[in-house]
Design a protein around this motif. Structure first.
Motif, PDB file in Angstrom:
ATOM      1  N   UNK A   1      38.794  57.580  32.430  1.00 55.62           N
ATOM      2  CA  UNK A   1      37.633  57.525  33.306  1.00 55.62           C
ATOM      3  C   UNK A   1      36.378  57.125  32.530  1.00 55.62           C
ATOM      4  N   UNK A   2      36.187  57.715  31.366  1.00 56.75           N
ATOM      5  CA  UNK A   2      35.024  57.387  30.541  1.00 56.75           C
ATOM      6  C   UNK A   2      35.101  55.940  30.066  1.00 56.75           C
ATOM      7  N   UNK A   3      36.273  55.506  29.610  1.00 56.30           N
ATOM      8  CA  UNK A   3      36.442  54.127  29.160  1.00 56.30           C
ATOM      9  C   UNK A   3      36.205  53.149  30.312  1.00 56.30           C
ATOM     10  N   UNK A   4      36.689  53.490  31.496  1.00 58.43           N
ATOM     11  CA  UNK A   4      36.466  52.649  32.682  1.00 58.43           C
ATOM     12  C   UNK A   4      34.982  52.540  33.001  1.00 58.43           C
ATOM     13  N   UNK A   5      34.273  53.654  32.934  1.00 54.09           N
ATOM     14  CA  UNK A   5      32.833  53.648  33.191  1.00 54.09           C
ATOM     15  C   UNK A   5      32.092  52.800  32.162  1.00 54.09           C
TER      16      UNK A   5
ATOM     17  N   UNK B   1      42.267  49.316  34.130  1.00 51.84           N
ATOM     18  CA  UNK B   1      40.947  48.730  34.399  1.00 51.84           C
ATOM     19  C   UNK B   1      40.924  47.816  35.626  1.00 51.84           C
ATOM     20  N   UNK B   2      42.025  47.703  36.338  1.00 54.71           N
ATOM     21  CA  UNK B   2      42.058  46.836  37.525  1.00 54.71           C
ATOM     22  C   UNK B   2      40.965  47.245  38.511  1.00 54.71           C
ATOM     23  N   UNK B   3      40.985  48.463  38.972  1.00 57.08           N
ATOM     24  CA  UNK B   3      39.995  48.926  39.951  1.00 57.08           C
ATOM     25  C   UNK B   3      38.573  48.946  39.379  1.00 57.08           C
ATOM     26  N   UNK B   4      38.369  49.443  38.152  1.00 56.69           N
ATOM     27  CA  UNK B   4      37.010  49.427  37.615  1.00 56.69           C
ATOM     28  C   UNK B   4      36.370  48.037  37.569  1.00 56.69           C
TER      29      UNK B   4
ATOM     30  N   UNK C   1      37.065  45.552  39.600  1.00 53.99           N
ATOM     31  CA  UNK C   1      36.724  45.234  40.994  1.00 53.99           C
ATOM     32  C   UNK C   1      35.415  45.900  41.391  1.00 53.99           C
ATOM     33  N   UNK C   2      35.253  47.156  40.997  1.00 51.20           N
ATOM     34  CA  UNK C   2      34.016  47.893  41.294  1.00 51.20           C
ATOM     35  C   UNK C   2      32.820  47.321  40.536  1.00 51.20           C
ATOM     36  N   UNK C   3      33.043  46.876  39.308  1.00 50.39           N
ATOM     37  CA  UNK C   3      31.962  46.263  38.532  1.00 50.39           C
ATOM     38  C   UNK C   3      31.442  45.016  39.242  1.00 50.39           C
ATOM     39  N   UNK C   4      32.345  44.268  39.831  1.00 51.04           N
ATOM     40  CA  UNK C   4      31.960  43.077  40.575  1.00 51.04           C
ATOM     41  C   UNK C   4      31.156  43.447  41.816  1.00 51.04           C
ATOM     42  N   UNK C   5      31.538  44.537  42.469  1.00 43.05           N
ATOM     43  CA  UNK C   5      30.785  45.016  43.642  1.00 43.05           C
ATOM     44  C   UNK C   5      29.350  45.353  43.252  1.00 43.05           C
ATOM     45  N   UNK C   6      29.205  46.118  42.170  1.00 48.53           N
ATOM     46  CA  UNK C   6      27.864  46.507  41.717  1.00 48.53           C
ATOM     47  C   UNK C   6      27.053  45.269  41.353  1.00 48.53           C
TER      48      UNK C   6
ATOM     49  N   UNK D   1      37.540  41.671  45.813  1.00 46.83           N
ATOM     50  CA  UNK D   1      38.907  41.153  45.941  1.00 46.83           C
ATOM     51  C   UNK D   1      39.257  40.243  44.766  1.00 46.83           C
ATOM     52  N   UNK D   2      38.346  39.360  44.396  1.00 43.39           N
ATOM     53  CA  UNK D   2      38.600  38.451  43.269  1.00 43.39           C
ATOM     54  C   UNK D   2      38.799  39.240  41.973  1.00 43.39           C
ATOM     55  N   UNK D   3      37.993  40.262  41.748  1.00 42.75           N
ATOM     56  CA  UNK D   3      38.154  41.086  40.543  1.00 42.75           C
ATOM     57  C   UNK D   3      39.498  41.791  40.511  1.00 42.75           C
ATOM     58  N   UNK D   4      39.906  42.350  41.642  1.00 47.70           N
ATOM     59  CA  UNK D   4      41.186  43.058  41.734  1.00 47.70           C
ATOM     60  C   UNK D   4      42.355  42.093  41.560  1.00 47.70           C
ATOM     61  N   UNK D   5      42.302  40.959  42.244  1.00 47.35           N
ATOM     62  CA  UNK D   5      43.405  39.986  42.170  1.00 47.35           C
ATOM     63  C   UNK D   5      43.526  39.416  40.754  1.00 47.35           C
ATOM     64  N   UNK D   6      42.408  39.057  40.152  1.00 46.12           N
ATOM     65  CA  UNK D   6      42.437  38.482  38.808  1.00 46.12           C
ATOM     66  C   UNK D   6      43.044  39.452  37.805  1.00 46.12           C
TER      67      UNK D   6
END
Length: 167
Positions: free
Chosen positions: A9-13, A52-55, A57-62, A80-85
């Motif tokens: 979680x910390x590494x993802x953040x 890191x797939x979901x993180x 995707x979330x980084x792209x949202x932010x 979607x592009x972040x998750x798919x890539x």
């Protein structure tokens, strides 16, 4: 086991924060005609750290929320592009593909995917946008391969207690 999930979680953040900082520092050319989004080179980290797939995707949202200015289609599309890539990278690396797959995913998924909604939002032909985004993403794909290759050489997955997300 709880410590392991906390570390992830910390590494993802940290990766999300790094993505945002890189986007802020490079926004002068990340949103231009060729959209060289160096932050997308970080997607390659999912080859070493699959969680890191979901993180990303979330980084792209932010990023698209704070800096994009094109609204919900750009925010959702970027997610979607972040998750798919990153998913393609993880899937292919687990199947034994070399680091070339990172270049292909980082170049072609955003390069061909993002123009789908941008062409509508900006009223610019798809082929014009796709050709310029592919050029910018090709640079990011090369940077991503270089990053992952360097980290693999120093054994980055083993430097962390979560051993590259393989637990």
């Amino acid at each position: 086991m709880k410590s392991l999930s906390n570390q992830k979680l910390v590494f993802s953040a940290l990766c999300i924060a790094l993505y945002i900082v890189v986007m802020i520092c490079t926004q002068s050319f990340a949103f231009g005609q060729y959209q060289i989004r160096i932050a997308t080179a970080l997607y390659g980290l999912s080859a070493i750290f699959p969680f890191l797939i979901l993180p990303f995707g979330l980084a792209n949202v932010v990023s698209n929320t704070v800096m994009g200015g094109l609204g919900l289609p750009d925010i959702i599309g970027g997610f979607i592009v972040g998750i798919v890539t990153t998913s393609i990278i993880v899937f292919a690396k687990r199947r034994g593909c070399g680091n070339w797959i990172i270049w292909a995913a980082v170049t072609f998924v955003p390069g061909l995917g993002v123009p789908v909604w941008l062409s509508v939002l900006l009223d610019i032909p798809y082929l014009v946008l796709a050709s310029s985004l592919l050029i910018g993403q090709c640079i990011c794909g090369i940077a991503s391969v270089m990053l992952v290759t360097a980290l693999e050489r120093v054994g980055a997955g083993k430097l962390f207690a979560f051993d590259g997300g393989k637990q």
